[in-house]
Every structure is written in structure tokens, then in C-alpha cells.
Scaffold this motif. Structure first.
Motif, PDB file in Angstrom:
ATOM      1  N   GLY A 174       0.268  -7.561  -5.553  1.00  0.00           N
ATOM      2  CA  GLY A 174      -0.842  -7.848  -4.639  1.00  0.00           C
ATOM      3  C   GLY A 174      -0.996  -9.338  -4.409  1.00  0.00           C
ATOM      4  O   GLY A 174      -1.270  -9.783  -3.289  1.00  0.00           O
ATOM      5  N   ASN A 228       0.828  -1.207   0.000  1.00  0.00           N
ATOM      6  CA  ASN A 228       0.000   0.000   0.000  1.00  0.00           C
ATOM      7  C   ASN A 228       0.861   1.256   0.000  1.00  0.00           C
ATOM      8  O   ASN A 228       0.592   2.204  -0.747  1.00  0.00           O
ATOM      9  CB  ASN A 228      -0.944   0.000   1.202  1.00  0.00           C
ATOM     10  N   ARG A 251      -2.451   4.460  -6.206  1.00  0.00           N
ATOM     11  CA  ARG A 251      -3.534   3.995  -5.339  1.00  0.00           C
ATOM     12  C   ARG A 251      -4.512   5.115  -5.044  1.00  0.00           C
ATOM     13  O   ARG A 251      -4.145   6.169  -4.557  1.00  0.00           O
ATOM     14  CB  ARG A 251      -3.002   3.437  -4.024  1.00  0.00           C
ATOM     15  N   TRP A 300      -8.293  -2.919  -4.200  1.00  0.00           N
ATOM     16  CA  TRP A 300      -7.579  -1.681  -4.454  1.00  0.00           C
ATOM     17  C   TRP A 300      -8.223  -1.025  -5.669  1.00  0.00           C
ATOM     18  O   TRP A 300      -8.582  -1.708  -6.622  1.00  0.00           O
ATOM     19  CB  TRP A 300      -6.114  -1.927  -4.819  1.00  0.00           C
ATOM     20  N   ALA A 359      -8.247   1.680  -1.050  1.00  0.00           N
ATOM     21  CA  ALA A 359      -8.014   0.273  -0.740  1.00  0.00           C
ATOM     22  C   ALA A 359      -8.786  -0.084   0.514  1.00  0.00           C
ATOM     23  O   ALA A 359      -8.988   0.761   1.393  1.00  0.00           O
ATOM     24  CB  ALA A 359      -6.528   0.004  -0.531  1.00  0.00           C
TER      25      ALA A 359
END
Length: 115
Positions: A95, A31, A40, A78, A43
Motif C-alpha cells: 500500500g 486492490n 480485503r 483498507w 477499502a
């Protein structure tokens, strides 16, 4: 830039006690890497489920647990903003390693309301 959903799947019989500190640390590190790269947007992990089904009489049936018949269910996600699907897949690979599970990538389509 297009946005992509990277969904992490858990088996239907997932045991939360199998999540160890190393996995949690890897997810947090990923993250942070996604945030630093500017991809990102959002999430989260997902908890308990309520499923709703329309009934023939016009009513709605609300039940516990996933309604969809599947061997696994989304455990978290995400939302990434990437240049293209290839970049989203590259993040999804990370991931997969961090969550030790299965992931899926889907482009998110936005359809603005007509004026």
C-alpha cells in the motif's frame, strides 16, 4: 481471523492534482491482488471532513476540516483480514508503494455487547 485497518495518510496540504494515472492504476492493481488473496474486506478513499467538538455549555461545535492537530490526515483505508500483524504489515508495504505516502496498521478490536 483478526482484522486490521491499513490507513493511508496525506499531508495537510495535499494537492489532488499530483495523483497521476500510474498511481491510480497501482492502487487498483493492489486492490485486485488483495481481493484475489482473500484478505480485503473493505477499502475506500475519504473526502471532505466535518469535525464535531463538545462545548462546555453542552452544545456541539461543527467545523470544516480535520479537528485533530496533525501534519497529515487519513486519505483512505483498507480493512484486511489477515492471519497476524506480520501479514497485515506485508500488505501495508504494498500500500505504501502504491500510494507513495505513509501508511499505518492497527488491529481492529471487536467487543460484542453483553447479553
Amino acid at each position: 481471523m483478526p482484522q486490521y485497518l491499513v490507513a493511508g495518510y496525506l499531508p495537510d496540504d495535499f494537492d489532488p492534482s499530483t495523483v497521476d494515472e500510474a498511481m491510480i492504476n497501482e492502487i487498483h492493481a493492489l486492490n485486485k491482488e488483495m481481493i484475489a488473496a482473500g484478505v480485503r474486506k473493505f477499502a475506500c478513499g475519504l473526502g471532505a471532513t466535518k469535525s464535531l467538538r463538545a462545548q462546555a455549555d453542552g452544545g456541539i461545535l461543527v467545523t470544516d476540516g480535520p479537528y485533530l492537530e496533525a501534519k497529515e490526515h487519513i486519505g483512505g483505508l483498507w480493512i484486511l483480514e489477515c492471519a497476524d500483524m506480520d501479514e497485515a504489515v506485508a500488505w501495508a508495504r504494498k500500500g505504501l508503494v502504491a500510494t507513495r505516502g505513509q501508511v499505518e496498521v492497527r488491529e481492529i478490536f471487536f467487543m460484542p455487547a453483553p447479553e
